[in-house]
Design a protein around this motif. Structure first.
Motif, PDB file in Angstrom:
ATOM      1  N   GLN A  37      78.815  31.482 -13.700  1.00 51.39           N
ATOM      2  CA  GLN A  37      78.903  30.903 -12.357  1.00 51.39           C
ATOM      3  C   GLN A  37      80.105  29.967 -12.245  1.00 51.39           C
ATOM      4  O   GLN A  37      80.867  30.021 -11.277  1.00 51.39           O
ATOM      5  CB  GLN A  37      77.627  30.130 -12.037  1.00 51.39           C
ATOM      6  N   GLN A  75      79.517  38.101  -6.704  1.00 53.14           N
ATOM      7  CA  GLN A  75      80.552  37.066  -6.738  1.00 53.14           C
ATOM      8  C   GLN A  75      81.791  37.548  -7.504  1.00 53.14           C
ATOM      9  O   GLN A  75      82.919  37.301  -7.080  1.00 53.14           O
ATOM     10  CB  GLN A  75      80.007  35.800  -7.391  1.00 53.14           C
ATOM     11  N   GLU A  78      83.797  39.889  -5.462  1.00 56.99           N
ATOM     12  CA  GLU A  78      84.602  39.175  -4.454  1.00 56.99           C
ATOM     13  C   GLU A  78      85.859  38.600  -5.096  1.00 56.99           C
ATOM     14  O   GLU A  78      86.964  38.711  -4.540  1.00 56.99           O
ATOM     15  CB  GLU A  78      83.786  38.055  -3.814  1.00 56.99           C
ATOM     16  N   ARG A 122      73.102  29.719  -2.016  1.00 56.38           N
ATOM     17  CA  ARG A 122      74.373  30.297  -2.463  1.00 56.38           C
ATOM     18  C   ARG A 122      74.516  31.741  -2.004  1.00 56.38           C
ATOM     19  O   ARG A 122      75.612  32.179  -1.632  1.00 56.38           O
ATOM     20  CB  ARG A 122      74.494  30.189  -3.994  1.00 56.38           C
ATOM     21  N   LEU A 126      77.443  33.243   0.603  1.00 56.31           N
ATOM     22  CA  LEU A 126      78.331  34.355   0.275  1.00 56.31           C
ATOM     23  C   LEU A 126      78.386  35.349   1.434  1.00 56.31           C
ATOM     24  O   LEU A 126      79.453  35.896   1.736  1.00 56.31           O
ATOM     25  CB  LEU A 126      77.878  35.045  -1.008  1.00 56.31           C
TER      26      LEU A 126
END
Length: 324
Positions: A37, A75, A78, A122, A126
């Motif tokens: 993370q 994530q 991305e 979170r 996103l």
């Protein structure tokens, strides 16, 4: 301690602490996902993060927490500038698995632990990276992205109404969906609980602008600044100021204000995350808004050359961005 550092926006120190935890227990799922993370938030060591995620994906059947692995995969996609459909597919799957794992649970301490509101927040945020950047002015055609984000946020606020960041984010989603009065109620609730919530004052300013009340918008900005002067480093501060100036007929002044926003680090080109401890990074949505607003400001001034220059400049620097 590492989780507290991460939630406080201190990704660099959180990364160090998570690595120390891994040295104590090499099999710690929380430490490993925490490291990944932090690497994703800092936009650093992405190749290492990808390898660790591949390992987690292979063993996720035995660890029983697939939603967290899927979210980290979204994530990573991305950060690697994958196509939006790929990112959203992973995110959708993460949300569905997480909600399914908590469905039907009665109110209890363990239910709150399993729900993990911070993790859900979170995921909702996103989604917002790929949604619209401003209110359409009506509430009859909400973006599918916003509908998905609202579903996650409503699940949080239903069981944790005191989590003001979730209430604020839901109000923001409703504003973007055109449900301005509903958004206003959410912001007023946040401010009734914490009048120093500076970003809530900024959102209230945007709501006042949507209701054609530039004077009230200006007052909300001033109140927000009185609690947090760093708002002047936010693109949204300049966007709101520019819109107030546009509504007052000050077109040239509005263009100058937006040009100042372009000079902020991370607006013209995406900046590395985590350079300043605790500082919220500028989002893609904010960058899109500044470019489009400045292009429109030049168009309003009849300066067509600059309109096309800024519009195509943004497209060339951000070829993978799709505005839904």
């Amino acid at each position: 301690m590492a989780m507290h550092q991460l939630m406080s926006g201190d990704e660099k120190d959180a990364l160090k602490t998570f690595k120390q935890a891994m040295q104590i227990d090499e099999s710690s799922f929380n430490a490993l996902t925490g490291i990944i993370q932090c690497q994703l938030l800092l936009n650093q060591q992405l190749e290492e993060a990808a390898q660790q995620l591949e390992f987690l994906t292979e063993i996720q059947g035995s660890i029983g927490r697939p939603s967290e692995v899927l979210f980290l995969s979204a994530q990573l996609a991305e950060r690697q500038q994958a196509d939006v459909d790929t990112i959203l597919k992973k995110l959708d799957e993460a949300v569905e698995k997480h909600l399914a794992s908590t469905a039907g649970a009665g109110l209890s301490e363990q239910m709150f632990v399993d729900l993990n509101p911070e993790f859900m927040l979170r995921m909702a945020k996103l989604y917002l990276n790929f949604g619209p950047t401003d209110s359409p002015g009506h509430a009859d055609a909400a973006s599918p992205i916003l509908v998905k984000a609202a579903r996650v946020l409503e699940a949080i606020t239903k069981v944790a109404p005191g989590m003001l960041e979730a209430v604020y984010t839901l109000a923001y989603v409703r504003y973007l969906s055109g449900a301005v009065e509903s958004a206003k109620s959410g912001v007023l609730y946040c401010l009734s609980q914490d009048n120093t919530f500076a970003e809530a004052h900024l959102l209230m300013a945007r709501i006042h602008l949507a209701l054609n009340n530039p004077r009230a918008a200006a007052q909300s900005i001033e109140i927000g600044l009185s609690y947090n002067f760093e708002l002047r480093e936010s693109p949204m501060y300049f966007l709101i100021q520019a819109r107030i100036q546009q509504m007052e007929g000050k077109k040239e002044e509005s263009a100058r204000t937006l040009n100042s926003a372009m000079k902020l680090p991370g607006v013209r080109r995406a900046a590395a995350v985590g350079k300043k401890k605790g500082k919220r990074p500028i989002t893609t949505a904010e960058r899109v808004s500044v470019y489009l607003e400045l292009s429109q400001a030049f168009r309003n001034l009849g300066q067509v050359f600059f309109f096309f220059f800024f519009f195509f400049s943004f497209c060339s620097h951000n070829p993978l961005i799709i505005i839904y």
